[in-house]
Design an enzyme around this catalytic site. Sequence first.
Site: not given
Length: 291
Positions: A247-249
């Site tokens: 989850p780089c978001h």
Amino acid sequence: MDPHPARYQLIRCAIERLAAADVAPGLQELADAAGQSPSHFQRSFVSLAGVTPKEFSQALALQRAKQSLAQADSVMEAALSAGLSGPSRLHDLFVGQEGLSPGEFKNGAAGQTLRWSSADSLLGPIWLAASERGVVSLVFSQGAGDEEMLAAASIQWPLAKWQEARQELAPVLDEVQLRISGLGPSRPIGLALSGTSLRLKVWQALMRIPEGQVLSYGQLARQVGAPRAVRAVASCVAANPIAYLIPCHRVIRANADFGEYRWGPRTKRALLGLELARGDKGEVSTGFSAV
């Protein structure tokens, strides 16, 4: 899975509209655009997104992100000191990770068979590629067709043998769709990661960020033991090949601005809005399950 995939389009349009709005449209306006009564639209939205339109739009407020950043260090430290591999909320660590040696994908993945498939989701079509070891790529295709996605992947791994695998990969794609909609996890997903030592550390740290929580790039750099290498850590975040499951978001700027995203800033805003709203509702914990 939702038996009426066309519903994705209606709710996705509403999410995109809310994510782009400076002033959120009301329920009646959203329902009219979807051709539904307000009560029907609200039920449809909640069934697919896990939150109401109002909760979603409120979660996009700057103050919510600032509060999350302020508590990020204590959340992460508490989970790690408890002997967990990371905060075990929802699907975040219901993912097995296996690092691949550099040689396994050198020379364009010669000798490797990579399977691919695609599906729709609440936030748009997704395209997936996997080896026998696990998922190697997951992207929001953003209007690109399967042939275009396959051509791009073939440039990255030019010597791999590519095989369409709709039936074999359907359970993985179904699981991704469930999790994006806030309805998972129901089964583990294996990832096959290949990268430098720092990239692997950063990607593993990203998977320790619980849904409903965000980190700044500086906080993430401290988490991986590289507090002075914020730019290098940011480059590792940008190089993430597996959307959503890594989850780089959930990494944003220190001023709480959501910032850019490899698959588009609007997709990032939608993901964060959904997750921050769900985080306020209190999720049920689940353990880490490696594959």
